[in-house]
Design an enzyme around this catalytic site. Structure first.
Site, PDB file in Angstrom:
ATOM      1  N   ARG A  16       0.830  -1.217   0.000  1.00  0.00           N
ATOM      2  CA  ARG A  16       0.000   0.000   0.000  1.00  0.00           C
ATOM      3  C   ARG A  16       0.867   1.272   0.000  1.00  0.00           C
ATOM      4  O   ARG A  16       0.620   2.225   0.742  1.00  0.00           O
ATOM      5  CB  ARG A  16      -0.955  -0.011   1.199  1.00  0.00           C
ATOM      6  CG  ARG A  16      -1.999  -1.098   1.131  1.00  0.00           C
ATOM      7  CD  ARG A  16      -2.882  -1.098   2.356  1.00  0.00           C
ATOM      8  NE  ARG A  16      -2.116  -1.385   3.559  1.00  0.00           N
ATOM      9  CZ  ARG A  16      -2.522  -1.141   4.801  1.00  0.00           C
ATOM     10  NH1 ARG A  16      -3.700  -0.607   4.993  1.00  0.00           N
ATOM     11  NH2 ARG A  16      -1.774  -1.434   5.830  1.00  0.00           N
ATOM     12  N   GLU A  17       1.889   1.247  -0.872  1.00  0.00           N
ATOM     13  CA  GLU A  17       2.786   2.396  -0.926  1.00  0.00           C
ATOM     14  C   GLU A  17       2.042   3.675  -1.321  1.00  0.00           C
ATOM     15  O   GLU A  17       2.362   4.770  -0.838  1.00  0.00           O
ATOM     16  CB  GLU A  17       3.924   2.138  -1.930  1.00  0.00           C
ATOM     17  CG  GLU A  17       4.908   1.059  -1.514  1.00  0.00           C
ATOM     18  CD  GLU A  17       4.478  -0.363  -1.897  1.00  0.00           C
ATOM     19  OE1 GLU A  17       3.277  -0.594  -2.178  1.00  0.00           O
ATOM     20  OE2 GLU A  17       5.350  -1.251  -1.902  1.00  0.00           O
ATOM     21  N   LEU A  18       1.049   3.526  -2.210  1.00  0.00           N
ATOM     22  CA  LEU A  18       0.313   4.722  -2.639  1.00  0.00           C
ATOM     23  C   LEU A  18      -0.495   5.289  -1.475  1.00  0.00           C
ATOM     24  O   LEU A  18      -0.554   6.508  -1.270  1.00  0.00           O
ATOM     25  CB  LEU A  18      -0.613   4.387  -3.825  1.00  0.00           C
ATOM     26  CG  LEU A  18      -1.420   5.559  -4.372  1.00  0.00           C
ATOM     27  CD1 LEU A  18      -0.520   6.697  -4.840  1.00  0.00           C
ATOM     28  CD2 LEU A  18      -2.346   5.113  -5.501  1.00  0.00           C
ATOM     29  N   LYS A  19      -1.108   4.389  -0.716  1.00  0.00           N
ATOM     30  CA  LYS A  19      -1.860   4.842   0.471  1.00  0.00           C
ATOM     31  C   LYS A  19      -0.960   5.653   1.404  1.00  0.00           C
ATOM     32  O   LYS A  19      -1.306   6.743   1.843  1.00  0.00           O
ATOM     33  CB  LYS A  19      -2.406   3.630   1.205  1.00  0.00           C
ATOM     34  CG  LYS A  19      -3.012   3.937   2.561  1.00  0.00           C
ATOM     35  CD  LYS A  19      -3.235   2.653   3.343  1.00  0.00           C
ATOM     36  CE  LYS A  19      -3.772   2.952   4.730  1.00  0.00           C
ATOM     37  NZ  LYS A  19      -5.088   3.583   4.728  1.00  0.00           N
ATOM     38  N   LYS A 116     -20.763   2.859  -5.746  1.00  0.00           N
ATOM     39  CA  LYS A 116     -20.138   1.598  -6.147  1.00  0.00           C
ATOM     40  C   LYS A 116     -19.838   1.558  -7.637  1.00  0.00           C
ATOM     41  O   LYS A 116     -20.656   1.989  -8.436  1.00  0.00           O
ATOM     42  CB  LYS A 116     -21.095   0.431  -5.877  1.00  0.00           C
ATOM     43  CG  LYS A 116     -21.554   0.343  -4.470  1.00  0.00           C
ATOM     44  CD  LYS A 116     -20.555  -0.378  -3.639  1.00  0.00           C
ATOM     45  CE  LYS A 116     -21.024  -0.467  -2.218  1.00  0.00           C
ATOM     46  NZ  LYS A 116     -19.990  -0.917  -1.315  1.00  0.00           N
ATOM     47  N   ILE A 435     -23.494   3.985  13.932  1.00  0.00           N
ATOM     48  CA  ILE A 435     -23.592   2.809  13.065  1.00  0.00           C
ATOM     49  C   ILE A 435     -22.668   1.684  13.527  1.00  0.00           C
ATOM     50  O   ILE A 435     -22.755   0.561  13.060  1.00  0.00           O
ATOM     51  CB  ILE A 435     -23.322   3.220  11.595  1.00  0.00           C
ATOM     52  CG1 ILE A 435     -24.292   4.330  11.175  1.00  0.00           C
ATOM     53  CG2 ILE A 435     -23.440   2.059  10.639  1.00  0.00           C
ATOM     54  CD1 ILE A 435     -25.765   3.994  11.351  1.00  0.00           C
ATOM     55  N   ARG A 519      -8.147   4.026   0.856  1.00  0.00           N
ATOM     56  CA  ARG A 519      -8.715   2.991   1.730  1.00  0.00           C
ATOM     57  C   ARG A 519      -8.765   1.639   1.033  1.00  0.00           C
ATOM     58  O   ARG A 519      -9.243   1.542  -0.106  1.00  0.00           O
ATOM     59  CB  ARG A 519     -10.131   3.377   2.163  1.00  0.00           C
ATOM     60  CG  ARG A 519     -10.177   4.650   2.954  1.00  0.00           C
ATOM     61  CD  ARG A 519      -9.654   4.426   4.346  1.00  0.00           C
ATOM     62  NE  ARG A 519      -9.578   5.682   5.101  1.00  0.00           N
ATOM     63  CZ  ARG A 519      -9.217   5.749   6.360  1.00  0.00           C
ATOM     64  NH1 ARG A 519      -8.882   4.662   7.028  1.00  0.00           N
ATOM     65  NH2 ARG A 519      -9.167   6.904   6.977  1.00  0.00           N
ATOM     66  N   GLU A 609     -25.297  -3.796  -3.721  1.00  0.00           N
ATOM     67  CA  GLU A 609     -24.258  -3.860  -4.760  1.00  0.00           C
ATOM     68  C   GLU A 609     -24.148  -5.256  -5.359  1.00  0.00           C
ATOM     69  O   GLU A 609     -23.620  -5.425  -6.452  1.00  0.00           O
ATOM     70  CB  GLU A 609     -22.912  -3.417  -4.215  1.00  0.00           C
ATOM     71  CG  GLU A 609     -22.188  -4.527  -3.495  1.00  0.00           C
ATOM     72  CD  GLU A 609     -20.914  -4.068  -2.846  1.00  0.00           C
ATOM     73  OE1 GLU A 609     -20.798  -2.891  -2.528  1.00  0.00           O
ATOM     74  OE2 GLU A 609     -20.044  -4.916  -2.655  1.00  0.00           O
ATOM     75  N   HIS A 698     -17.796  10.464   5.332  1.00  0.00           N
ATOM     76  CA  HIS A 698     -16.624  10.250   4.475  1.00  0.00           C
ATOM     77  C   HIS A 698     -15.732  11.466   4.374  1.00  0.00           C
ATOM     78  O   HIS A 698     -14.644  11.386   3.837  1.00  0.00           O
ATOM     79  CB  HIS A 698     -17.072   9.807   3.076  1.00  0.00           C
ATOM     80  CG  HIS A 698     -17.715   8.452   3.121  1.00  0.00           C
ATOM     81  ND1 HIS A 698     -19.067   8.287   3.027  1.00  0.00           N
ATOM     82  CD2 HIS A 698     -17.191   7.238   3.300  1.00  0.00           C
ATOM     83  CE1 HIS A 698     -19.333   7.000   3.137  1.00  0.00           C
ATOM     84  NE2 HIS A 698     -18.226   6.338   3.302  1.00  0.00           N
TER      85      HIS A 698
END
Ligand SMILES: CN1c2c(nc(N)[nH]c2=O)NC[C@@H]1CNc1ccc(C(=O)N[C@@H](CCC(=O)N[C@@H](CCC(=O)N[C@@H](CCC(=O)O)C(=O)O)C(=O)O)C(=O)O)cc1
Ligand code: HCS
Ligand code: ZN
Length: 760
Positions: A16-19, A116, A435, A519, A609, A698
């Site tokens: 997950r280098e981009l994260k 989605k 939630i 994410r 979905e 979000h």
């Protein structure tokens, strides 16, 4: 020899280098140049990996810093006027403001709506268009990324989202038809294709996944107009269709003036005959023979047979081999999974292995001995998997075969149940709740990582989680929330956590798949019959309930979501797998109830979905999906309150199914659409409790009390007051504590204001 191509590759990076780079950039810890470097080095590494694994041509412009649909919206300047000045002044800041909202530096910009991507767990940002939308090319990302690959010595094929799919996935703020804007958009594509041709691109891949949907005459006409306009303005066009069969659109797709057509033969191998019959002379056919949506080693014999049939009809030069869709939806490399049971591991293929499989098929098609031998080995592994005792549990099968028919029915109707529940819980009008998840802080993730690595003992980790849970309970009490949650601190993810505890599931170390932006999730892998060896959530719900006299909600992920957000076995119908999960969860629900947990939420955000992309298949899916939810939930007494939660859903199409689930309360995401999504419930006169989300979780933006009062007034104008619950749109795990406290404080205060109005 047939060419091996890819429609797209995961962007996030094995680790997950981009994260990591994105989140450092957002926190101001690295600058734009460092982010650009990290992104470029990932692209380079992935092109190299794809080529080493056997791809002849690599995809470019499939890479995105956040989302490829957003990239296209920005590329065509299809952005709200509010965001344009920032985008002009600072393109990167403007881009992230569209993705995540921005409330700093004198800006108050909201994020675009997220939804989605077809039936996947990837989310795209919905471009917002106006009736008088003007399009123009902004920036040169596709061309720049093509040149980057070309200059690094890679044979590259740029990927674009096609104009018709782009518009169909967008929304018009004035409620008009986005496709009416097609003629204004097409010149941008023509100009862009010209630029790509000038840069030396031989082929361009234009994705039109909407071609596998049910399309009306107007959409057919739009396709014809679009591709007539694009014909011969640039490189050769590979029109890519995926996520299913072309069915009624096969003649349309095959008649468009393009040079190649890609079809999904993993989900729809039977469409090959119709496609071959319809294809225009000279057109290249790209065969999606390896499944880009699942992780099983492919049936290479079947892939080779399909490729041979296509070659017989078209000749070698007109056949390309590819995965069914972009590999965005699978993890990168199985070789990193050193902890997987070797037998289970031998059954799997991730992105890199899928490219190797394509190479094997291409080589076998060309008659290479080594590839033909590899086919035989793959055949043995698949056959062993299907017969493995790890896969089939006879006792469970027997239980499933002898289920009483009324197992999914509540004892009484909603009116009777809610009367009992109201008497037992004595909640105020407009009860407040959340939630489930509270902030999954860096510290919690570190503690979990330390526990996993043995640096933190079970006892220490447990004590740490108890402190976090107790803190969350205290905060909720201080804020005055009515029905509390324990906070889900013990969970790495709402699906993976359960997958780790259920038999028949495997989980990975680095099997990350992008869900949205930075994410990711690690979808667990269902390889065998699913069963629950022991209670999974009881310990935490019990502990949290012991801390407070207020009702504590038990929190479970529902069977349909467990199924849809896992990699599923391909050797039995999904309905059968889902029933197994439902039975396991039913036992958990009954254990929670027996332990005194009287409110139980069963999350089903993925129920919508999972709807098949073709309407003709909906009824069958919804029938078993609802049956499974009912099987899980409805064994409880009348006084036990069942909640469910769904986010990102458009409910008009499924409202009957939502009602048939018969949950006492359903909480839904409604704030981004300013309560538009409530319409379905209002029109249906939905009889049970409903919690329309009053703020968007979000975005880091903390909503004001007045905004929430406003939204609540909209909801109360159309729903019976006694049915309404107050909650955020979804869980709070991605937010930090100061935001959560401030937002919930405003939510409770908005609720109090409305309670006072109602009492007056
Ligand atoms: C609600 N949503 C979910 C979807 N799908 C799911 N499977 N789960 C969901 O919750 N789909 C729709 C929506 C929106 N989607 C998401 C998806 C993902 C996240 C999210 O926050 N993901 C986290 C990763 C979560 C996780 O698995 N964490 C693990 C590993 C943590 C970690 O990174 N550890 C580090 C060490 C610690 C550190 O230094 O940080 C490491 O291993 O290197 C865990 O908690 O143990 C993400 O960050 O992407 C949200 C909504
Ligand atoms: N209970 C989960 C639902 C997410 S859809 C959460 O709060 O994160
Ligand atoms: Zn949710």
């Amino acid at each position: 020899m047939s060419t091996v191509t890819l429609l797209g590759f995961p962007r996030i990076g094995l680790k997950r280098e981009l994260k990591r780079a994105l989140e450092l950039y957002w926190r101001g810890e690295i600058d734009a140049a460092a982010l650009a470097d990290a992104a470029a080095s990932l692209r380079r590494r992935h092109w190299q990996l794809a080529r080493d694994a056997g791809a002849d041509v690599v995809p470019v412009n499939d890479f995105s810093l956040y989302d490829h649909v957003l990239d296209h919206a920005v590329l065509f300047d299809a952005v709200p006027d509010s965001h344009r000045p920032l985008l002009d002044a600072d393109p990167l800041a403007g881009y992230f403001a569209l993705a995540r909202g921005r409330q700093s530096g004198g800006h108050d910009l909201r994020a675009l709506e997220m939804t989605k991507w077809f039936d996947t767990n990837y989310h795209y940002l919905v471009p917002e268009l106006t009736g008088d939308q003007a399009f123009r090319l902004r920036g040169d990302k596709p061309v720049a990324q093509f040149k980057e690959a070309r200059d690094a010595g890679f044979a590259a094929r740029p990927v674009l989202l096609g104009p018709v799919s782009f518009l169909r996935l967008s929304k018009r703020v004035d409620g008009g038809d986005p496709l009416a804007l097609l003629d204004r958009l097409l010149p941008c594509y023509v100009e862009l294709l010209g630029q790509l041709k000038d840069a030396g691109a031989q082929w361009v891949q234009i994705d039109e996944p909407c071609l596998v949907l049910d399309l009306d005459a107007a959409a057919h006409d739009a396709y014809r107009r679009a591709y007539d306009a694009l014909a011969s303005s640039g490189p050769r066009v590979m029109l890519a269709t995926y996520f299913g069969a072309l069915d009624d659109n096969v003649a349309l797709a095959a008649s468009l003036p393009v040079d190649g057509l890609h079809v999904d033969l993993a989900r729809a191998p039977e469409q090959l005959a119709a496609v071959l019959a319809a294809l225009r002379p000279g057109t290249t056919l790209s065969l999606g023979v390896v499944d880009g949506r699942n992780v099983w080693r492919a049936d290479l014999d079947r892939a080779l047979a399909l490729a041979r049939r296509a070659r017989e009809a078209l000749g070698d030069a007109r056949v390309q081999l590819s995965a069914s869709c972009s590999l965005l939806h699978v993890p990168i490399d199985l070789d990193a999974e050193t902890a997987l049971a070797p037998l289970v591991r031998s059954w799997l293929a991730f992105a890199r292995q899928k490219i190797e499989e394509l190479r094997t098929v291409a080589d076998a098609l060309a008659g290479h001995e080594a590839a033909i031998a590899a086919l035989a080995a793959a055949r043995g592994v698949r056959a062993a998997r299907l017969l493995s005792p790890l896969v089939v549990k006879p006792a469970l099968r027997k239980r499933l075969a002898t289920l009483p028919p009324d197992l999914g029915d509540r004892r009484s109707g909603y009116a009777e149940r809610v009367a009992r529940q109201n008497a037992a819980f004595a909640l105020p009008v407009l009860p407040t709740t959340t939630i489930g998840s509270f902030p999954q802080t860096q510290a919690i993730r570190e503690a979990r990582a330390n526990h996993r690595a043995g640096r933190l003992s079970d006892r220490e980790y447990d004590a740490y989680l108890e402190r976090e849970t107790a803190h969350a309970v205290r905060v909720q009490e201080e804020l005055g929330i009515d029905v509390l949650v324990h906070g889900e601190f013990e969970r790495n993810d709402m699906v993976e956590y359960f997958g780790e505890q259920l038999d028949g599931y495997a989980f990975t170390k680095l099997g990350w798949v992008q869900s949205y932006g930075s994410r990711c999730v690690k979808p667990p892998i269902i390889y065998g019959d699913v069963a629950r060896p022991k209670p999974m959530t009881l310990r935490w719900s019990r502990y949290a309930q012991s801390l407070t006299p207020r009702p504590m909600k038990g929190m479970l992920t529902g069977p349909v979501t467990m199924l849809n957000w896992s990699f599923v076995r391909d050797d039995q119908p999904c309905a059968d797998t889902c029933r197994q999960i439902a039975l396991a969860l039913r036992d958990e629900v009954l254990d929670l109830e027996a332990a005194g947990i009287r409110v139980i939420q069963i999350d089903e955000p993925a129920l919508r979905e999972g709807l098949p992309l073709k309407r003709a298949d909906w009824a069958a899916y919804l029938a078993w999906a609802v049956e499974c939810f009912r099987l899980t939930a409805n064994g409880v007494a009348d006084g036990t309150q069942i909640h469910t939660h769904m986010c990102y859903s458009e409910f008009n199409d499924i409202i009957d199914a939502v009602a048939a689930m018969d949950a006492d309360v359903v909480s839904i995401e409604t704030s981004r659409s300013r309560m538009e999504l409530l319409d379905a419930f209002v029109r249906f006169r939905y009889p049970n409790g409903i919690g329309p989300g009053v703020y968007d979780i979000h975005s880091p933006r903390v909503p004001s009390r007045d905004e929430m009062v406003d939204l609540l007034r909209k909801a109360l104008a159309v729903l019976p007051t006694g049915n309404v619950w107050i909650n955020p749109d979804c869980g709070l795990k991605t937010r930090d504590w100061p935001e959560v406290r401030a937002a919930l404080e405003a939510m409770v205060s908005a609720t109090q204001a409305l309670r006072e109005e109602l009492a007056a």
